[in-house]
Design an enzyme around this catalytic site. Structure first.
Site, short mmCIF file in Angstrom:
data_model
loop_
_atom_site.label_atom_id
_atom_site.label_comp_id
_atom_site.label_asym_id
_atom_site.label_seq_id
_atom_site.Cartn_x
_atom_site.Cartn_y
_atom_site.Cartn_z
N GLY A 25 0.78 -1.24 0.00
CA GLY A 25 0.00 0.00 0.00
C GLY A 25 0.81 1.28 0.00
N ASN A 27 1.48 3.10 -2.59
CA ASN A 27 0.76 4.06 -3.44
C ASN A 27 -0.43 4.66 -2.69
OD1 ASN A 27 1.70 4.36 -6.44
ND2 ASN A 27 2.08 2.22 -5.87
N MET A 103 -4.33 -7.36 -6.50
CA MET A 103 -3.76 -8.49 -7.24
C MET A 103 -4.81 -9.40 -7.85
SD MET A 103 -0.74 -7.63 -7.14
CE MET A 103 0.08 -9.03 -7.90
N LEU A 105 -7.80 -9.72 -11.08
CA LEU A 105 -8.42 -9.14 -12.26
C LEU A 105 -9.86 -8.79 -11.88
CD1 LEU A 105 -7.49 -8.73 -15.20
CD2 LEU A 105 -8.55 -10.93 -15.74
N ASN A 120 -6.08 1.88 -12.81
CA ASN A 120 -5.05 0.97 -12.31
C ASN A 120 -3.68 1.61 -12.59
OD1 ASN A 120 -3.90 -1.47 -11.28
ND2 ASN A 120 -3.51 -2.12 -13.38
N HIS A 122 0.32 0.48 -13.38
CA HIS A 122 1.09 -0.69 -13.80
C HIS A 122 2.56 -0.30 -13.91
CE1 HIS A 122 1.87 -4.54 -15.60
NE2 HIS A 122 2.61 -3.92 -16.51
C1 GRF Z 1 2.87 -1.03 -7.71
O1 GRF Z 1 4.18 -1.17 -8.17
C2 GRF Z 1 1.90 -1.02 -8.85
O2 GRF Z 1 2.46 -0.58 -10.04
C3 GRF Z 1 1.47 -2.45 -8.98
O3 GRF Z 1 1.48 -2.95 -7.67
C4 GRF Z 1 2.42 -2.23 -6.90
C5 GRF Z 1 1.74 -1.85 -5.62
O4 GRF Z 1 2.65 -1.38 -4.67
N1 GRF Z 1 0.18 -2.53 -9.62
P1 GRF Z 1 2.12 -0.76 -3.33
O5 GRF Z 1 1.23 -1.81 -2.64
O6 GRF Z 1 1.36 0.48 -3.66
O7 GRF Z 1 3.35 -0.50 -2.53
#
Ligand code: GRF
Length: 217
Positions: A25, A27, A103, A105, A120, A122
């Site tokens: 988490g 992000n 994680m 779809l 999303n 990526h």
């Molecule tokens: C990120 O690198 C994102 O691009 C991918 O999953 C990761 C999530 O990281 N979809 P976090 O849980 O936000 O640290």
């Protein structure tokens, strides 16, 4: 093919959003801080996880954001699991769903319930290297430039309309950790900005192109 046009977001500068996360988490953390700093005009109304151990849930609690956990094994099948999440998102009255390291779809019913309203992030420059191992796949392929993509979610795996991208060079001697750490830095810039553009009603979806309308920045 008929071209669909829609203005996403309400353009009123205030949108309730949910963040879906399965893991660490980081992000979510950066987005929550950006919201608290007044940089992104949204309220994170709910954090949803499919994993009760996800550290993202602790981060949400630290920011006083309500949380909900839905674990697949508690549902008879995938569609009913997705329906339970959609119900919670509707009850929370969110108009944008932000996937941040989620994680799974998102199923077709979920996509159609929030079409053009699921984002999303990526860790590669789509359409190259979709799927779970974008960073490793880019490294193994030997690309000199990888990066980050924020996109709307459709029924495919990382195939939806692209909102924003930032290139990240692959340096001599990079391994997964070093490249991922620079990719994360780009993610932390790009995702709050994309969410802000949505909230400001500045994302125009035209066919599969996303136009960014001009604004103050
Ligand atoms: C990120 O690198 C994102 O691009 C991918 O999953 C990761 C999530 O990281 N979809 P976090 O849980 O936000 O640290």
């Amino acid at each position: 093919m008929e071209r669909e046009m829609a203005i996403t977001g309400r353009g009123e500068g205030y949108v309730r959003i949910a963040v879906l996360a399965s893991g660490s988490g980081t992000n979510l953390e950066r987005l929550a801080r950006a919201v608290e700093d007044g940089e992104v005009p949204v309220e994170i109304a709910l954090v949803v996880s499919d994993n009760h151990d996800a550290y993202a849930l602790q981060r949400a609690r630290d920011h006083r954001i309500p949380t909900a956990v839905f674990e697949l094994e508690d549902y008879p099948d995938r569609p009913s699991f997705d329906r339970a999440i959609v119900k919670a998102l509707k009850e929370a009255r969110v108009s944008l769903v932000v996937l941040a390291g989620y994680m799974k779809l998102v199923g077709p019913e979920f996509v159609s319930a929030f079409r053009g309203r699921i984002m999303n992030i990526h860790p590669a420059l789509l359409p190259s290297f979709p799927g779970e191992h974008g960073v490793e796949d880019a490294l193994e392929h030997g690309v000199k430039v990888s990066g980050v993509t924020v996109h709307f979610v459709d029924e495919g795996l990382d195939t939806g309309p692209i909102i924003a991208q930032e290139a990240v060079p692959v340096l001599e001697g990079d391994d997964k950790e070093s490249l991922l750490s620079r990719i994360h830095e780009a993610e932390y810039r790009l995702y709050p900005r994309a969410v802000r553009l949505f909230a400001e009603g500045r994302l125009l979806l035209e066919g599969r192109r996303v136009r960014v309308l001009p604004g103050a920045d």
